[in-house]
Structure formats: structure tokens, C-alpha cells
Write a protein that holds these residues in place. Structure first.
Motif, mmCIF file in Angstrom:
data_model
loop_
_atom_site.group_PDB
_atom_site.id
_atom_site.type_symbol
_atom_site.label_atom_id
_atom_site.label_comp_id
_atom_site.label_asym_id
_atom_site.label_seq_id
_atom_site.Cartn_x
_atom_site.Cartn_y
_atom_site.Cartn_z
ATOM 1 N N CYS A 102 0.841 -1.206 0.000
ATOM 2 C CA CYS A 102 0.000 0.000 0.000
ATOM 3 C C CYS A 102 0.870 1.248 0.000
ATOM 4 C CB CYS A 102 -0.947 -0.011 1.192
ATOM 5 S SG CYS A 102 -0.124 -0.057 2.801
ATOM 6 N N VAL A 103 0.210 2.390 -0.236
ATOM 7 C CA VAL A 103 0.904 3.669 -0.347
ATOM 8 C C VAL A 103 0.347 4.649 0.682
ATOM 9 C CG1 VAL A 103 1.443 5.628 -1.866
ATOM 10 C CG2 VAL A 103 1.266 3.314 -2.829
ATOM 11 N N ILE A 104 1.256 5.337 1.376
ATOM 12 C CA ILE A 104 0.875 6.384 2.314
ATOM 13 C C ILE A 104 1.266 7.718 1.694
ATOM 14 C CG2 ILE A 104 1.112 7.282 4.651
ATOM 15 C CD1 ILE A 104 -0.096 4.464 4.470
ATOM 16 N N ASN A 105 0.274 8.494 1.302
ATOM 17 C CA ASN A 105 0.472 9.787 0.653
ATOM 18 C C ASN A 105 0.365 10.883 1.708
ATOM 19 O OD1 ASN A 105 0.378 12.101 -0.927
ATOM 20 N ND2 ASN A 105 -1.651 11.665 -1.780
ATOM 21 N N ALA A 106 1.495 11.545 2.018
ATOM 22 C CA ALA A 106 1.481 12.525 3.104
ATOM 23 C C ALA A 106 2.475 13.648 2.846
ATOM 24 C CB ALA A 106 1.811 11.851 4.433
#
Length: 204
Positions: A102-106
Motif C-alpha cells: 500500500c501507499v501512504i500519501n502525506a
């Protein structure tokens, strides 16, 4: 596998997030979680920054809040101390529900509680002039307000690039997002990156 995604103000990381999501990766927009955290902690924010931030319907005026804190490291730190714990909790809960990479966009990825757990970091960059016109078009800010936001992130890229020398942290993958003219090249770079790091069953 957990992939972090970040970039300076108006570098275009949300466009990269959309491309990753289109390729089957679950993406969490921590900035949107931040909006939830802001709203849930609005009473504390009103107390700290003033009741003029309260709209007639009782909600928080995020745009006015942004004008108050951007350009002031002290004020921004006060806000982050309120919002970050709630956003971190929501992020950890979301990751725990995933059954694939998964990807954490921050925007403030380096301050997230999951930073040390990242396997890779996609660092989105863009020329200053491109970022400036994106900010004018998207947020309709004045020249002075845009410059304040840029100055508040003057060391943004260096704080990530410097971690490459440490084996403790994730590997950095830098992608420049020049806009529409670089669309196909940009997608090819993303495809190459994903094919290198993801198991065959997760990316074809």
C-alpha cells in the motif's frame, strides 16, 4: 510492503497518487485524514488560535487557519501538536486493514508514526515556477502567501535525501512531475519502479 509518497507544496504528489491507485495499489491520503483530525480537534484549535476560525455552522475555517500558521514555524508546530496524534492513529488503523502493498500519501511523511516502517519513499519534485503556477491556479493564493509556503519548506527535499546514507530508513525514489508534457514519461518511470519492487502477483 509500505510505500511512502511525499512532495513539497504543489509538486504534484496527488497526481502520482492517482497513477499508483490506477495500478491497483491502495492509497491513503493522510492529508485528507488530517482534515478529519482538524475537524475532530476543532475545539482545541479554537481555544488556541481564536474563535474567528469558527464558521457560522460551527465548522473550522481551514483556509483562514492556513494563513495563520504558514510562514510561522512556532504557530505551525502548535497546530501539528494537536492534529498529528489523531492522524497517526487513523493511519495505523488503515495500514492494519490492508492485505497487500500500500501507499501512504502525506505532505509531512517524515513526521508520521509510520515513517520508520516504510520500505520505499517516492519523493515528488517539480520546478519552482511550475509549482508557483499550480499554486496560483489551484489555491488562488497571493504571491506573498505562496512565497511564505515555499519558505516554510525550504529544507523539504534535503531532509529526505539525507536519509539515504542511513540503512535504518527507506530507499528514496525521486520522480519529477513537470506537468502534462511529461505525462507518458512519468507513467513509464512509475511502471519501472513498481516492477522493480513489487511481487509479480501484485503488479503485472
Amino acid at each position: 510492503m509500505i510505500i511512502g509518497l511525499t512532495g513539497a507544496y504543489c509538486a504534484g504528489k496527488n497526481h502520482i497518487a492517482a497513477l499508483l491507485e490506477a495500478r491497483g495499489l491502495p492509497v491513503l491520503d493522510v492529508d485528507k485524514l488530517g482534515y478529519q483530525a482538524l475537524e475532530s480537534e476543532k475545539d482545541a484549535i479554537f481555544t488556541l488560535f481564536g474563535s474567528e476560525l469558527k464558521r457560522d455552522d460551527g465548522s473550522l475555517d481551514r483556509r483562514l487557519l492556513g494563513k495563520l500558521v504558514f510562514g510561522s514555524a512556532e504557530e505551525l508546530a502548535k497546530l501539528e501538536a494537536i492534529v498529528h496524534p489523531a492522524a497517526n492513529r487513523l493511519t495505523e488503523e488503515w495500514i492494519g486493514k490492508q492485505n497487500k502493498s500500500c501507499v501512504i500519501n502525506a505532505a509531512l511523511l517524515h513526521r508520521s508514526s509510520i515513517f520508520s516502517k516504510l520500505d520505499y519513499i517516492i519523493l515528488v519534485t517539480a520546478p519552482v515556477i511550475t509549482r508557483f503556477f499550480r499554486a496560483k491556479r489551484r489555491d488562488k493564493l497571493s504571491f506573498g502567501e505562496i512565497i511564505k509556503r515555499f519558505k516554510s519548506q525550504k529544507d523539504f527535499y534535503n531532509q529526505y535525501l539525507s536519509i539515504n546514507s542511513s540503512p535504518v530508513y527507506a530507499e528514496i525514489y525521486r520522480i519529477e512531475n513537470p506537468g502534462l508534457k511529461g505525462g507518458r514519461k512519468l507513467e513509464r518511470r512509475i511502471d519501472t519502479f513498481l516492477k522493480q519492487i513489487l511481487p509479480d502477483k501484485e503488479y503485472d
